[in-house]
Scaffold this active site. Structure first.
Site, PDB file in Angstrom:
ATOM      1  CG  ASP A  47      12.237  -5.877   4.371  1.00 29.40           C
ATOM      2  OD1 ASP A  47      12.101  -5.376   3.248  1.00 29.40           O
ATOM      3  OD2 ASP A  47      11.269  -6.151   5.116  1.00 29.40           O
ATOM      4  CE1 TYR A  52       6.652  -5.560   9.071  1.00 24.53           C
ATOM      5  CE2 TYR A  52       9.007  -5.498   8.645  1.00 24.53           C
ATOM      6  CZ  TYR A  52       7.732  -5.845   8.257  1.00 24.53           C
ATOM      7  OH  TYR A  52       7.545  -6.498   7.062  1.00 24.53           O
ATOM      8  CE  LYS A  77       8.585  -4.401   3.702  1.00 25.64           C
ATOM      9  NZ  LYS A  77       9.083  -4.768   5.040  1.00 25.64           N
ATOM     10  CG  HIS A 110       3.613  -3.004   4.335  1.00 26.75           C
ATOM     11  ND1 HIS A 110       4.247  -2.730   5.526  1.00 26.75           N
ATOM     12  CD2 HIS A 110       3.683  -4.348   4.206  1.00 26.75           C
ATOM     13  CE1 HIS A 110       4.674  -3.849   6.077  1.00 26.75           C
ATOM     14  NE2 HIS A 110       4.334  -4.850   5.302  1.00 26.75           N
TER      15      HIS A 110
END
Ligand code: NDP
Length: 274
Positions: A47, A52, A77, A110
């Site tokens: 994930d 990120y 996401k 998200h």
């Protein structure tokens, strides 16, 4: 039940119930080594998210590993600043480029941005139809956000990824998702490590001779929730997936069910400032 156990989404896509989360894993060697360690012990679900900033590392680790891409379930996401129709289409293309992949298995919105949900979701549906993602879903959506999405949707979200752990159980979100056939996926399942010294959880762990993290994750599996604990520590990556040699009794399950404190580690979806 074992590490290959999947949960079937409403469109027949099978998601491995346990995956590795990589939020806060550094984009370079750290994320690559974590993903590699996870694949080595049998994880088949990773994930990540564009925010990120480590999609490249995730892609490199999967491409360079011994497991076929087709056997790994990859989620990414859509970040908030890319919501809207055209920008959502472009955002997944950019994520795929960074991942070095033709498609992902799951693409999630998200956070809710109600004013943009209608256009964003239309793009999500089109991305699914184009085969750029096998399934589409949302994250951090409360029932009122989902009600709003359903006003325009032709494809229901397959997943709602929410903060969920013994101290935050959100029964109203769980019930809504259950009624609408949306699978619940837990983020921060370990409350970022901050529930691991909870004496009631420690007592259950001692009884089963396992770690507190294993108790929490096993409770999620037995509740049918998909869960994605994050670790960059190989020994924890391994023990967090070693959940199949013990089972929680009905009394253990009820005890953890009773630990809800409505206590978040992350922001409330109605009050985000990003
Ligand atoms: P987690 O609850 O998974 O906790 C991660 C923390 O716990 C890290 O500090 C890790 O340390 C530590 N840890 C992991 N396993 C153990 C263990 N067995 N014993 C002791 N400590 C342990 O938090 P996250 O917030 O990372 O959530 C998991 C994933 O969920 C994220 O990585 C991300 O993929 C997703 N997520 C999604 C969000 C969303 O809005 N959709 C928001 C937040 C997360 P270390 O790494 O040093 O081992």
């Amino acid at each position: 039940m074992d590490l290959s156990t999947t949960v079937t989404l409403h469109d027949d896509v099978a998601i491995p119930q346990l995956g590795l989360g990589v939020f806060n894993a550094d984009r370079g060697r750290q994320v690559e080594e974590s993903v590699a360690a996870a694949l080595d012990v049998g994880y088949r679900h990773i994930d990540t998210a564009s925010i990120y900033r480590n999609e490249e590392g995730v892609g490199r680790a999967i491409a360079g590993g011994s497991v076929d891409r087709a056997d790994v379930f990859v989620t990414t996401k859509l970040w908030n600043d890319a919501q809207g129709y055209e920008s959502t289409l472009a955002a997944l293309d950019a994520s795929l480029e960074r991942l070095g992949m033709d498609s992902v298995d799951l693409y999630l919105v998200h956070w809710p941005k109600p004013e943009l949900t209608r256009d964003t979701w239309r793009a999500m549906e089109d991305l699914r139809a184009m085969g750029k993602t096998r399934a589409i879903g949302v994250s951090n959506f409360l029932p009122h956000h989902l009600d709003h999405l359903f006003e325009a949707a032709t494809v229901a979200p397959a997943i709602n990824q929410i903060e969920f752990h013994p101290h935050l159980q959100s029964p109203e979100v769980i019930e809504y998702c259950h009624v609408h056939g949306i699978v619940v996926e837990a983020w921060s399942p370990l409350k970022r490590g901050r529930l691991l010294d909870d004496p009631d959880l420690v007592a259950i762990a001692e009884e089963h001779d396992v770690t507190t993290a294993q108790v929490v994750l096993r409770w999620m599996l037995q509740r049918g929730v998909v869960t994605i604990p994050k670790s960059v520590t190989p020994s924890r990556i391994a023990t967090n997936a070693d959940l199949y040699g013990f089972a929680l009794s009905d009394a253990d399950m009820a005890a953890v069910d009773a630990m809800d404190r409505k206590e978040r580690i992350g922001p409330h979806p109605d009050h985000i400032t990003f």
